[in-house]
Design a protein around this motif. Structure first.
Motif, PDB file in Angstrom:
ATOM      1  N   SER A 142       9.094  36.361  -7.554  1.00  0.00           N
ATOM      2  CA  SER A 142       8.557  37.277  -8.558  1.00  0.00           C
ATOM      3  C   SER A 142       7.133  37.720  -8.219  1.00  0.00           C
ATOM      4  CB  SER A 142       8.582  36.630  -9.945  1.00  0.00           C
ATOM      5  OG  SER A 142       7.847  35.419  -9.947  1.00  0.00           O
ATOM      6  N   ALA A 143       6.388  36.890  -7.468  1.00  0.00           N
ATOM      7  CA  ALA A 143       5.033  37.261  -7.054  1.00  0.00           C
ATOM      8  C   ALA A 143       5.067  38.447  -6.111  1.00  0.00           C
ATOM      9  CB  ALA A 143       4.339  36.078  -6.382  1.00  0.00           C
ATOM     10  N   ARG A 144       6.027  38.440  -5.208  1.00  0.00           N
ATOM     11  CA  ARG A 144       6.167  39.530  -4.250  1.00  0.00           C
ATOM     12  C   ARG A 144       6.622  40.813  -4.954  1.00  0.00           C
ATOM     13  NH1 ARG A 144       7.105  34.715  -2.014  1.00  0.00           N
ATOM     14  NH2 ARG A 144       6.555  34.346   0.168  1.00  0.00           N
ATOM     15  N   VAL A 145       7.561  40.636  -5.890  1.00  0.00           N
ATOM     16  CA  VAL A 145       8.049  41.783  -6.657  1.00  0.00           C
ATOM     17  C   VAL A 145       6.904  42.408  -7.455  1.00  0.00           C
ATOM     18  CG1 VAL A 145       9.565  42.494  -8.541  1.00  0.00           C
ATOM     19  CG2 VAL A 145      10.400  40.912  -6.805  1.00  0.00           C
ATOM     20  N   PHE A 146       6.100  41.568  -8.094  1.00  0.00           N
ATOM     21  CA  PHE A 146       4.969  42.048  -8.897  1.00  0.00           C
ATOM     22  C   PHE A 146       3.983  42.827  -8.034  1.00  0.00           C
ATOM     23  CE2 PHE A 146       0.562  41.340 -10.282  1.00  0.00           C
ATOM     24  CZ  PHE A 146       0.593  41.910 -11.553  1.00  0.00           C
ATOM     25  N   LEU A 147       3.605  42.268  -6.879  1.00  0.00           N
ATOM     26  CA  LEU A 147       2.604  42.930  -6.036  1.00  0.00           C
ATOM     27  C   LEU A 147       3.130  44.243  -5.475  1.00  0.00           C
ATOM     28  CD1 LEU A 147      -0.216  42.823  -4.775  1.00  0.00           C
ATOM     29  CD2 LEU A 147       0.806  41.662  -2.804  1.00  0.00           C
ATOM     30  N   LEU A 148       4.387  44.251  -5.037  1.00  0.00           N
ATOM     31  CA  LEU A 148       4.951  45.488  -4.488  1.00  0.00           C
ATOM     32  C   LEU A 148       5.042  46.561  -5.558  1.00  0.00           C
ATOM     33  CD1 LEU A 148       6.175  47.116  -2.248  1.00  0.00           C
ATOM     34  CD2 LEU A 148       8.372  46.007  -2.665  1.00  0.00           C
ATOM     35  N   SER A 149       5.511  46.196  -6.745  1.00  0.00           N
ATOM     36  CA  SER A 149       5.604  47.171  -7.832  1.00  0.00           C
ATOM     37  C   SER A 149       4.232  47.704  -8.197  1.00  0.00           C
ATOM     38  CB  SER A 149       6.253  46.523  -9.063  1.00  0.00           C
ATOM     39  OG  SER A 149       7.529  46.032  -8.763  1.00  0.00           O
ATOM     40  N   LEU A 150       3.261  46.785  -8.307  1.00  0.00           N
ATOM     41  CA  LEU A 150       1.888  47.190  -8.624  1.00  0.00           C
ATOM     42  C   LEU A 150       1.342  48.155  -7.574  1.00  0.00           C
ATOM     43  CD1 LEU A 150      -0.984  44.877  -9.805  1.00  0.00           C
ATOM     44  CD2 LEU A 150      -1.354  46.347  -7.841  1.00  0.00           C
ATOM     45  N   ALA A 151       1.543  47.803  -6.290  1.00  0.00           N
ATOM     46  CA  ALA A 151       0.994  48.629  -5.209  1.00  0.00           C
ATOM     47  C   ALA A 151       1.634  50.015  -5.165  1.00  0.00           C
ATOM     48  CB  ALA A 151       1.181  47.922  -3.865  1.00  0.00           C
ATOM     49  N   VAL A 152       2.952  50.074  -5.437  1.00  0.00           N
ATOM     50  CA  VAL A 152       3.637  51.369  -5.420  1.00  0.00           C
ATOM     51  C   VAL A 152       3.140  52.258  -6.560  1.00  0.00           C
ATOM     52  CG1 VAL A 152       5.863  52.508  -5.705  1.00  0.00           C
ATOM     53  CG2 VAL A 152       5.679  50.530  -4.205  1.00  0.00           C
ATOM     54  N   VAL A 153       3.021  51.686  -7.776  1.00  0.00           N
ATOM     55  CA  VAL A 153       2.503  52.452  -8.912  1.00  0.00           C
ATOM     56  C   VAL A 153       1.051  52.857  -8.654  1.00  0.00           C
ATOM     57  CG1 VAL A 153       1.961  52.373 -11.375  1.00  0.00           C
ATOM     58  CG2 VAL A 153       4.067  51.343 -10.535  1.00  0.00           C
ATOM     59  N   ASP A 154       0.279  51.935  -8.077  1.00  0.00           N
ATOM     60  CA  ASP A 154      -1.112  52.196  -7.735  1.00  0.00           C
ATOM     61  C   ASP A 154      -1.224  53.379  -6.776  1.00  0.00           C
ATOM     62  OD1 ASP A 154      -3.733  51.840  -6.316  1.00  0.00           O
ATOM     63  OD2 ASP A 154      -3.853  50.070  -7.597  1.00  0.00           O
ATOM     64  N   ASP A 155      -0.352  53.388  -5.763  1.00  0.00           N
ATOM     65  CA  ASP A 155      -0.388  54.492  -4.798  1.00  0.00           C
ATOM     66  C   ASP A 155       0.008  55.815  -5.443  1.00  0.00           C
ATOM     67  OD1 ASP A 155      -1.416  53.221  -2.656  1.00  0.00           O
ATOM     68  OD2 ASP A 155       0.413  53.163  -1.472  1.00  0.00           O
ATOM     69  N   LEU A 156       0.938  55.766  -6.404  1.00  0.00           N
ATOM     70  CA  LEU A 156       1.286  56.987  -7.127  1.00  0.00           C
ATOM     71  C   LEU A 156       0.059  57.520  -7.869  1.00  0.00           C
ATOM     72  CD1 LEU A 156       3.406  59.034  -8.072  1.00  0.00           C
ATOM     73  CD2 LEU A 156       3.898  57.508  -9.990  1.00  0.00           C
ATOM     74  N   GLY A 157      -0.704  56.612  -8.501  1.00  0.00           N
ATOM     75  CA  GLY A 157      -1.939  57.019  -9.171  1.00  0.00           C
ATOM     76  C   GLY A 157      -2.930  57.623  -8.196  1.00  0.00           C
ATOM     77  N   ALA A 158      -3.047  57.019  -7.005  1.00  0.00           N
ATOM     78  CA  ALA A 158      -3.956  57.555  -5.996  1.00  0.00           C
ATOM     79  C   ALA A 158      -3.518  58.944  -5.538  1.00  0.00           C
ATOM     80  CB  ALA A 158      -4.022  56.601  -4.802  1.00  0.00           C
ATOM     81  N   ILE A 159      -2.198  59.128  -5.432  1.00  0.00           N
ATOM     82  CA  ILE A 159      -1.672  60.441  -5.053  1.00  0.00           C
ATOM     83  C   ILE A 159      -2.050  61.496  -6.097  1.00  0.00           C
ATOM     84  CG2 ILE A 159       0.476  61.767  -4.780  1.00  0.00           C
ATOM     85  CD1 ILE A 159       1.670  59.110  -3.611  1.00  0.00           C
ATOM     86  N   ILE A 160      -1.947  61.129  -7.378  1.00  0.00           N
ATOM     87  CA  ILE A 160      -2.321  62.063  -8.447  1.00  0.00           C
ATOM     88  C   ILE A 160      -3.805  62.387  -8.369  1.00  0.00           C
ATOM     89  CG2 ILE A 160      -2.539  62.295 -10.963  1.00  0.00           C
ATOM     90  CD1 ILE A 160       0.015  60.552 -11.174  1.00  0.00           C
ATOM     91  N   VAL A 161      -4.640  61.374  -8.095  1.00  0.00           N
ATOM     92  CA  VAL A 161      -6.083  61.594  -7.932  1.00  0.00           C
ATOM     93  C   VAL A 161      -6.341  62.568  -6.795  1.00  0.00           C
ATOM     94  CG1 VAL A 161      -8.251  60.499  -7.217  1.00  0.00           C
ATOM     95  CG2 VAL A 161      -6.805  59.399  -8.925  1.00  0.00           C
ATOM     96  N   ILE A 162      -5.650  62.360  -5.667  1.00  0.00           N
ATOM     97  CA  ILE A 162      -5.812  63.258  -4.514  1.00  0.00           C
ATOM     98  C   ILE A 162      -5.417  64.686  -4.885  1.00  0.00           C
ATOM     99  CG2 ILE A 162      -4.891  63.815  -2.223  1.00  0.00           C
ATOM    100  CD1 ILE A 162      -4.698  60.757  -1.751  1.00  0.00           C
ATOM    101  N   ALA A 163      -4.287  64.809  -5.593  1.00  0.00           N
ATOM    102  CA  ALA A 163      -3.800  66.141  -5.962  1.00  0.00           C
ATOM    103  C   ALA A 163      -4.760  66.860  -6.898  1.00  0.00           C
ATOM    104  CB  ALA A 163      -2.424  66.018  -6.616  1.00  0.00           C
ATOM    105  N   VAL A 164      -5.347  66.119  -7.845  1.00  0.00           N
ATOM    106  CA  VAL A 164      -6.216  66.741  -8.848  1.00  0.00           C
ATOM    107  C   VAL A 164      -7.612  67.020  -8.309  1.00  0.00           C
ATOM    108  CG1 VAL A 164      -7.347  66.375 -11.084  1.00  0.00           C
ATOM    109  CG2 VAL A 164      -4.947  65.745 -10.785  1.00  0.00           C
ATOM    110  N   LEU A 165      -8.184  66.039  -7.598  1.00  0.00           N
ATOM    111  CA  LEU A 165      -9.586  66.150  -7.193  1.00  0.00           C
ATOM    112  C   LEU A 165      -9.800  66.884  -5.880  1.00  0.00           C
ATOM    113  CD1 LEU A 165     -11.177  62.678  -8.050  1.00  0.00           C
ATOM    114  CD2 LEU A 165     -11.234  64.787  -9.366  1.00  0.00           C
ATOM    115  N   PHE A 166      -8.843  66.782  -4.980  1.00  0.00           N
ATOM    116  CA  PHE A 166      -9.109  67.243  -3.619  1.00  0.00           C
ATOM    117  C   PHE A 166      -8.237  68.416  -3.200  1.00  0.00           C
ATOM    118  CE2 PHE A 166      -9.956  62.580  -3.724  1.00  0.00           C
ATOM    119  CZ  PHE A 166     -11.332  62.706  -3.832  1.00  0.00           C
ATOM    120  N   THR A 167      -7.847  69.223  -4.165  1.00  0.00           N
ATOM    121  CA  THR A 167      -7.159  70.476  -3.873  1.00  0.00           C
ATOM    122  C   THR A 167      -8.204  71.546  -3.608  1.00  0.00           C
ATOM    123  OG1 THR A 167      -5.212  69.933  -5.190  1.00  0.00           O
ATOM    124  CG2 THR A 167      -5.659  72.264  -4.813  1.00  0.00           C
ATOM    125  N   THR A 168      -8.144  72.159  -2.429  1.00  0.00           N
ATOM    126  CA  THR A 168      -9.129  73.165  -2.047  1.00  0.00           C
ATOM    127  C   THR A 168      -8.483  74.543  -2.085  1.00  0.00           C
ATOM    128  OG1 THR A 168      -8.527  72.819   0.272  1.00  0.00           O
ATOM    129  CG2 THR A 168     -10.391  71.558  -0.566  1.00  0.00           C
TER     130      THR A 168
END
Length: 392
Positions: free
Chosen positions: A152-178
């Protein structure tokens, strides 16, 4: 079709190797960029390749950042879609904790970075640097140091990291669109719609999908949106349920084929060009005496731990979510520290957010924070793994 947990294990095994390759590529970049051959490193990174048409005359560093990382985000998109539909994130109680932890792990580091760097030029964009958690590196450290922790520790970290990366993708899309090219946006939307239609119609031939993916990538790039967005969009549109008589769903088949290329080629090559910063006594001193890199350090090392652990604790105490099966709070604390390994996506955001001179300091802060977070987390995870082994 293989059970989701089996796929988590497969993913972790791949990422262990990928994490080692990523670390090696980073070491090569740092040594090369600080050796007598540094001019050859910069010449290679800045070498331009590609047609001027559609703004594709890019440096090799940009090709790695815009092109190869699109493959990484495509695989992340496939993983996220699979988890949302048939995996751990498809069940509400299991999904809530890593999602809440990921949100805490993005919001708190951003607030900490803003607080530490308030008033510093560039902090209006640099606050986004510590929001990310590197999937490959974090899971690599976990797999190498925590073999006796519950799955469950591995499942938790992978799920967290995937959701985290989705958030980072949204940040990139919103802030760094030229800029914004509406024609290119229209082409990208049409290509994505056709991709979704072909998936719905169960078309399987790569002779349609590969050109369509390339058209989508070029259109997104030409639109002024960061091209990695094309990768995650295509991943999220890929079918994850296998039909009757079908050996495996397209998403799973593509993960099997592309994950090794992402982990062993795309991410390490990006790191090779992104991590080649000049390391001198003055530059290292500046990381610890200048507000902006200090803000990045504080966000990754302090904000991540407080955000992930605090949000998880709050969610469990409020009975919104359940603590992962077999895990204690000390286990969760060690995983929260591992969330401070920003690396790949943090380096990408530093490149996008800041001018070259300032981004060097920010990237140095990312490398130092990620290294410290991985080492400290490894020590804690080894201790927790020993405790679980003795308990068994």
């Amino acid at each position: 079709m293989p059970r989701p947990l089996t796929e988590f294990a497969r993913y972790l095994r791949t990422e262990t190797t990928g994490g080692i390759i990523l670390l090696a590529a980073t070491a090569v970049a740092l040594i090369w960029a600080n050796s007598p051959l540094r001019d050859s490193y910069h010449a290679l990174r800045d070498f331009r390749l590609g047609p001027e048409f559609l703004h594709l005359n890019l440096t090799l560093g940009d090709w790695a950042k815009d092109g190869l990382l699109a493959l990484f985000f495509f695989v992340a998109g496939l993983e996220l879609k699979r988890e949302l539909v048939i995996g751990e994130l498809s069940r509400f109680k299991q999904a809530v904790l890593p999602v809440v932890a990921a949100i805490g792990g993005m919001v708190v580091p951003a607030v900490v970075a803003l607080a530490v760097g308030w008033g510093t030029p560039g902090i209006d964009r640099a606050w986004a640097i510590p929001v990310a958690t590197d999937i490959a590196f974090a899971l690599g450290v976990l797999a190498l140091t925590a073999s006796n922790l519950p799955s469950s520790a591995r499942v938790f970290l992978l799920s967290l990291a995937v959701v985290d990366d989705l958030g980072a993708i949204i940040v990139i899309a919103v802030l760094f669109t030229t800029g914004f090219d509406l024609v290119a946006v229209g082409v990208a939307v049409a290509a994505l719609a056709l991709y979704a239609f072909l998936q719905h119609r169960r078309v399987r031939t790569p002779w349609l999908y590969v050109p369509l993916a390339l058209i989508t990538w070029v259109a997104v790039h030409s639109a002024g949106v960061h091209a990695t967005i094309a990768g995650v969009a295509l991943g999220l549109l890929t079918r994850v349920r296998a039909d009757e008589g079908e050996g495996e769903a397209p998403a799973l088949r593509l993960e099997h084929r592309l994950q090794p290329w992402s982990a062993a080629v795309a991410v390490p090559v990006f790191a090779l060009f992104a991590a080649g910063i000049s390391v001198t006594g003055d530059s290292l001193g500046a990381v610890f005496t200048t507000a902006l890199p200090l803000a990045v350090l504080a966000g990754l090392l302090g904000g991540k731990v407080v955000g992930i652990f605090g949000a998880s604790l709050l969610a469990v105490k409020l009975k919104v979510a359940d603590k992962p099966r077999g895990m204690g709070w000390r286990d969760l604390g060690a995983l929260s520290l591992l969330g401070g390994v920003g690396f790949t996506v943090s380096l990408l955001i530093a490149d996008l957010a800041l001018p070259a001179e300032t981004s060097e300091l920010a990237k140095a802060a990312v490398l130092i924070a990620s290294g410290l977070a991985s080492l400290l987390a490894a020590v804690l995870l080894l201790r927790r793994s020993k405790v679980h082994a003795e308990a068994d």
